[in-house]
Design a protein around this motif. Structure first.
Motif, PDB file in Angstrom:
ATOM      1  N   GLU A   1      42.232 -10.088  -4.422  1.00 41.25           N
ATOM      2  CA  GLU A   1      41.665 -11.268  -3.750  1.00 41.25           C
ATOM      3  C   GLU A   1      42.079 -12.557  -4.472  1.00 41.25           C
ATOM      4  O   GLU A   1      42.308 -13.579  -3.838  1.00 41.25           O
ATOM      5  N   ALA A   2      42.181 -12.482  -5.795  1.00 43.34           N
ATOM      6  CA  ALA A   2      42.575 -13.656  -6.588  1.00 43.34           C
ATOM      7  C   ALA A   2      44.088 -13.864  -6.598  1.00 43.34           C
ATOM      8  O   ALA A   2      44.567 -14.900  -7.070  1.00 43.34           O
ATOM      9  N   GLY A   3      44.833 -12.862  -6.136  1.00 43.00           N
ATOM     10  CA  GLY A   3      46.287 -12.973  -6.118  1.00 43.00           C
ATOM     11  C   GLY A   3      46.927 -12.750  -7.474  1.00 43.00           C
ATOM     12  O   GLY A   3      47.988 -13.304  -7.773  1.00 43.00           O
ATOM     13  N   VAL A   4      46.259 -11.921  -8.305  1.00 37.47           N
ATOM     14  CA  VAL A   4      46.792 -11.607  -9.630  1.00 37.47           C
ATOM     15  C   VAL A   4      46.760 -10.097  -9.832  1.00 37.47           C
ATOM     16  O   VAL A   4      46.153  -9.368  -9.051  1.00 37.47           O
ATOM     17  N   SER A   5      47.372  -9.648 -10.898  1.00 34.26           N
ATOM     18  CA  SER A   5      47.334  -8.223 -11.213  1.00 34.26           C
ATOM     19  C   SER A   5      45.993  -7.874 -11.868  1.00 34.26           C
ATOM     20  O   SER A   5      45.307  -8.746 -12.415  1.00 34.26           O
ATOM     21  N   THR A   6      45.659  -6.598 -11.802  1.00 27.93           N
ATOM     22  CA  THR A   6      44.434  -6.143 -12.457  1.00 27.93           C
ATOM     23  C   THR A   6      44.520  -6.402 -13.954  1.00 27.93           C
ATOM     24  O   THR A   6      43.517  -6.760 -14.587  1.00 27.93           O
ATOM     25  N   GLY A   7      45.721  -6.257 -14.517  1.00 23.09           N
ATOM     26  CA  GLY A   7      45.909  -6.543 -15.940  1.00 23.09           C
ATOM     27  C   GLY A   7      45.557  -7.977 -16.284  1.00 23.09           C
ATOM     28  O   GLY A   7      44.958  -8.246 -17.332  1.00 23.09           O
ATOM     29  N   THR A   8      45.906  -8.899 -15.391  1.00 22.55           N
ATOM     30  CA  THR A   8      45.565 -10.304 -15.625  1.00 22.55           C
ATOM     31  C   THR A   8      44.056 -10.492 -15.618  1.00 22.55           C
ATOM     32  O   THR A   8      43.512 -11.226 -16.446  1.00 22.55           O
ATOM     33  N   LEU A   9      43.360  -9.810 -14.706  1.00 18.11           N
ATOM     34  CA  LEU A   9      41.902  -9.895 -14.685  1.00 18.11           C
ATOM     35  C   LEU A   9      41.331  -9.471 -16.034  1.00 18.11           C
ATOM     36  O   LEU A   9      40.444 -10.140 -16.569  1.00 18.11           O
ATOM     37  N   PHE A  10      41.898  -8.399 -16.602  1.00 22.39           N
ATOM     38  CA  PHE A  10      41.371  -7.897 -17.869  1.00 22.39           C
ATOM     39  C   PHE A  10      41.761  -8.749 -19.069  1.00 22.39           C
ATOM     40  O   PHE A  10      41.185  -8.607 -20.143  1.00 22.39           O
ATOM     41  N   VAL A  11      42.714  -9.662 -18.890  1.00 26.46           N
ATOM     42  CA  VAL A  11      42.998 -10.642 -19.953  1.00 26.46           C
ATOM     43  C   VAL A  11      41.817 -11.610 -20.066  1.00 26.46           C
ATOM     44  O   VAL A  11      41.443 -12.030 -21.152  1.00 26.46           O
ATOM     45  N   TYR A  12      41.211 -11.919 -18.931  1.00 21.61           N
ATOM     46  CA  TYR A  12      40.115 -12.886 -18.895  1.00 21.61           C
ATOM     47  C   TYR A  12      38.737 -12.243 -19.054  1.00 21.61           C
ATOM     48  O   TYR A  12      37.822 -12.868 -19.582  1.00 21.61           O
ATOM     49  N   PHE A  13      38.609 -11.026 -18.569  1.00 21.15           N
ATOM     50  CA  PHE A  13      37.331 -10.311 -18.631  1.00 21.15           C
ATOM     51  C   PHE A  13      37.653  -8.886 -19.073  1.00 21.15           C
ATOM     52  O   PHE A  13      38.252  -8.127 -18.302  1.00 21.15           O
ATOM     53  N   GLU A  14      37.244  -8.508 -20.256  1.00 24.53           N
ATOM     54  CA  GLU A  14      37.681  -7.223 -20.819  1.00 24.53           C
ATOM     55  C   GLU A  14      37.154  -5.999 -20.082  1.00 24.53           C
ATOM     56  O   GLU A  14      37.677  -4.906 -20.259  1.00 24.53           O
ATOM     57  N   SER A  15      36.121  -6.193 -19.251  1.00 26.55           N
ATOM     58  CA  SER A  15      35.595  -5.085 -18.452  1.00 26.55           C
ATOM     59  C   SER A  15      34.906  -5.659 -17.213  1.00 26.55           C
ATOM     60  O   SER A  15      34.638  -6.869 -17.136  1.00 26.55           O
ATOM     61  N   LYS A  16      34.601  -4.798 -16.287  1.00 25.07           N
ATOM     62  CA  LYS A  16      33.870  -5.226 -15.098  1.00 25.07           C
ATOM     63  C   LYS A  16      32.495  -5.754 -15.490  1.00 25.07           C
ATOM     64  O   LYS A  16      32.007  -6.733 -14.925  1.00 25.07           O
ATOM     65  N   SER A  17      31.882  -5.123 -16.478  1.00 27.03           N
ATOM     66  CA  SER A  17      30.577  -5.562 -16.950  1.00 27.03           C
ATOM     67  C   SER A  17      30.634  -6.994 -17.487  1.00 27.03           C
ATOM     68  O   SER A  17      29.744  -7.807 -17.212  1.00 27.03           O
TER      69      SER A  17
END
Length: 189
Positions: free
Chosen positions: A36-52
């Motif tokens: 939805e953000a137009g980024v890779s899942t890896g990029t999400l985890f750069v900013y937030f280390e987990s879903k929690s």
């Protein structure tokens, strides 16, 4: 070498998480949020280390925004009723113009992995609001009730009004005004 974190990417991820959690609930995957953000899942985890961590960050972000909106322009020299009405009107406006954020916040508010730190951070954002509500309630029929009960009652009334206005808008604010008056009588007598 660690990647630097771009605040715009972080904001985009939080906005995407707001949309996804609001539409699909907390069971939505981090992959769907990244998409939805137009980024890779890896990029999400750069900013937030987990879903929690993401859930907690978004909860704090939205709750803090809501408190800021409610108190922005608060008429400090006005009486308690006028101050509470100001916050009421701002909450109603925020919630009805941004239902996506409201839906996401409803999901986040019952998340099992909310931390004490996140709850404390939002508690700080609402400290002045809580003090005003406590002062109003202490002078009325709810004076013996715990603040948590008073706030839950207010939240229930507010949520009911918002749900009603989302289904049937009331541009003149008549129904919102009637509900505020009823809430005020319950709090202040």
């Amino acid at each position: 070498m660690a990647r630097s974190r771009n605040p715009a990417f972080r904001a985009g991820l939080l906005a995407a998480a707001t949309r996804v959690f609001g539409e699909r609930g907390l069971g939505a995957s981090t992959a769907s949020i990244a998409k939805e953000a137009g980024v890779s899942t890896g990029t999400l985890f750069v900013y937030f280390e987990s879903k929690s961590v993401l859930v907690n960050a978004l909860y704090v972000e939205l709750k803090t925004e809501m408190a800021r909106v409610a108190t922005d322009g608060l008429p400090i020299d006005a009486g308690p009723r006028e101050q509470l009405r100001h916050m009421w009107d701002r909450w109603i406006e925020w919630s009805t113009t941004q239902p996506e954020k409201r839906r996401a916040l409803a999901q986040l508010g019952v998340a099992e992995d909310l931390t004490d730190e996140s709850r404390a951070a939002t508690g700080e954002a609402y400290a002045d609001i809580g003090a005003l509500v406590r002062a109003i309630a202490e002078a009325g029929p709810m004076r013996a009730a715990p603040l948590a009960l008073v706030l839950a009652l207010m939240s229930s009334i507010t949520d009911t009004v918002i749900d009603d206005l989302l289904l049937d808008p009331d541009p003149a604010g008549a129904r919102s005004g009637l509900a505020f008056d009823a809430m005020w009588r319950a709090l202040a007598g």
